[in-house]
Design an enzyme around this catalytic site. Sequence first.
Site, short mmCIF file in Angstrom:
data_model
loop_
_atom_site.label_atom_id
_atom_site.label_comp_id
_atom_site.label_asym_id
_atom_site.label_seq_id
_atom_site.Cartn_x
_atom_site.Cartn_y
_atom_site.Cartn_z
CB SER A 157 -0.96 0.02 1.19
OG SER A 157 -0.24 0.17 2.41
CE LYS B 249 -2.69 2.40 4.15
NZ LYS B 249 -1.92 1.25 4.56
#
Length: 84
Positions: A5, A42
């Site tokens: 990701s 993230k």
Amino acid sequence: VKGDSMVDAGIFEGDLVVVEQQPNANVGDIVVAIVDDEFTIKYLERERGNFVLRPGNKAYPVIRPKGKLEIFGVMVGLVRRVDR
């Protein structure tokens, strides 16, 4: 690191991230956050006044926590093993 990701940020599966443990971060920082009792790496972003977690891979959705978003720390480095 598990998963892909954050590949557009240069973070790949198997990498080790160096994290400065702290409860606060700035918008744009790459953070280790706890969402729904799971750790994730993230970008910390703001959207309509709320904090969201944006992946570094367009194949993944933005995480918009409905409950508590806890910042575990901010990424300050990366270690990658190079096999020969």
